[in-house]
Design a protein around this motif. Sequence first.
Motif, PDB file in Angstrom:
ATOM      1  N   ARG A 118     117.617  39.360  65.224  1.00 25.08           N
ATOM      2  CA  ARG A 118     117.445  39.670  66.638  1.00 25.08           C
ATOM      3  C   ARG A 118     117.668  38.419  67.480  1.00 25.08           C
ATOM      4  N   GLN A 119     117.682  38.582  68.785  1.00 24.18           N
ATOM      5  CA  GLN A 119     118.012  37.474  69.668  1.00 24.18           C
ATOM      6  C   GLN A 119     117.062  36.278  69.523  1.00 24.18           C
ATOM      7  N   ASP A 127     110.431  42.230  64.533  1.00 22.99           N
ATOM      8  CA  ASP A 127     110.518  43.345  65.477  1.00 22.99           C
ATOM      9  C   ASP A 127     110.643  42.946  66.939  1.00 22.99           C
ATOM     10  N   THR A 128     110.523  41.676  67.252  1.00 24.91           N
ATOM     11  CA  THR A 128     110.571  41.237  68.648  1.00 24.91           C
ATOM     12  C   THR A 128     111.999  40.898  69.056  1.00 24.91           C
ATOM     13  N   GLY A 129     112.399  41.398  70.248  1.00 20.42           N
ATOM     14  CA  GLY A 129     113.737  41.099  70.762  1.00 20.42           C
ATOM     15  C   GLY A 129     114.749  42.162  70.399  1.00 20.42           C
ATOM     16  N   SER A 130     115.900  42.083  71.055  1.00 18.45           N
ATOM     17  CA  SER A 130     116.967  43.063  70.817  1.00 18.45           C
ATOM     18  C   SER A 130     117.831  42.645  69.633  1.00 18.45           C
ATOM     19  N   PRO A 131     118.301  43.610  68.824  1.00 19.84           N
ATOM     20  CA  PRO A 131     119.160  43.271  67.682  1.00 19.84           C
ATOM     21  C   PRO A 131     120.474  42.641  68.148  1.00 19.84           C
ATOM     22  N   PRO A 191     124.397  42.100  68.421  1.00 20.18           N
ATOM     23  CA  PRO A 191     125.513  43.036  68.306  1.00 20.18           C
ATOM     24  C   PRO A 191     126.382  42.774  67.082  1.00 20.18           C
TER      25      PRO A 191
END
Length: 352
Positions: free
Chosen positions: A162-163, A119-123, A125
């Motif tokens: 995620r990133q 759940d941590t960080g942006s998905p 693209p």
Amino acid sequence: MLTQSLLYASYRQSKADYSLFVKNISNELHRGARHVDDIIVVGNDKLTIRGLTSFLNHRFKLKNLGKLKYFLGLEVVRSPKGIYLSQRKYTLDILSECGLLAAKPVSFPMEQNSRLDPDTGSPLPDPSQYRQLIGRLLYLTITRPDIAYCVNNLSQFMQLPRQPHMDAANRVLRYLKSAPGTCILFSASSNLRLTAFCDSDWAACPTTRRSITGYVTFLGNSLISWKSKKQSTISRSSAEAEYRSMATATCEFIWLRALLQDLGVPQSSPMQLYCDNQAAIHIVANPVYHERTKHIEIDCHVVRERIQDGSISTSHVASSMQLADILTKPLGGTIFHSLLSKMGVLDLHAPS
């Protein structure tokens, strides 16, 4: 068709590995290992090998590539010390496709005490790039136990990477850049007794609180198999987690013994299993020590049965000498390279 042809030629299909075919001729032993339409033929009589090649060429259109040097991305190098197995070209291809051939290398694949979560960080693209990369790294673990834990950890985020996950994967690539020629050695002077080290990291997963199992298996002093895997259930104690890892290693022992039997290398003495948890060893040795084990699934108790029939013996090993530790958690550079050297993993192309 190939299977039927080999059976017709009096080869016996191994029950331990259906891709292996074995033929005994007096004191000679010949083996064939196939993968789809590729086959490796080995034996101690060149005339018999030529006879099999001629027989198969009569039935199929074959291309004989001579002595084994390259097979499905695996590079084979022979020396007086033994056989070196690596994936150097495959590693360099991955680095080239990712544009990291000129990246700054790092000395170990994952930051010590690193814990990734979903759940941590942006998905990302485009998650397909991450999935493709992890898929290629999974194949690389065939000869690279040094990245087995990291890749197993990263493969748990394939659904929604995620990133931070991509950053960790790029660090693995930078580690590969430091030593793309890392290989394992099958020693020519090794004895033929099976030994293994098993370990666990209790409640290591921050999301599910499940433990991580790791084991390494040796034939003499040659590393032949290893695994890093999250356990399927939650363990209530570190002793239980270690007990489960012993059961997993025992199952690998059973399979390897059957495979070696087909290869003409029977195991007459008990296979040695090393663990660094005294409580787990006591649980294995004492069937009435049930308070900690009465809730554990029956299949885990296979290790007890093998202890009682004499096919496996257990020994305690100090935590500092626990080779499977490298497959259960991210380690610092000093400990990481110390364990690698003890496992016999080396860089064939490193300057001497």
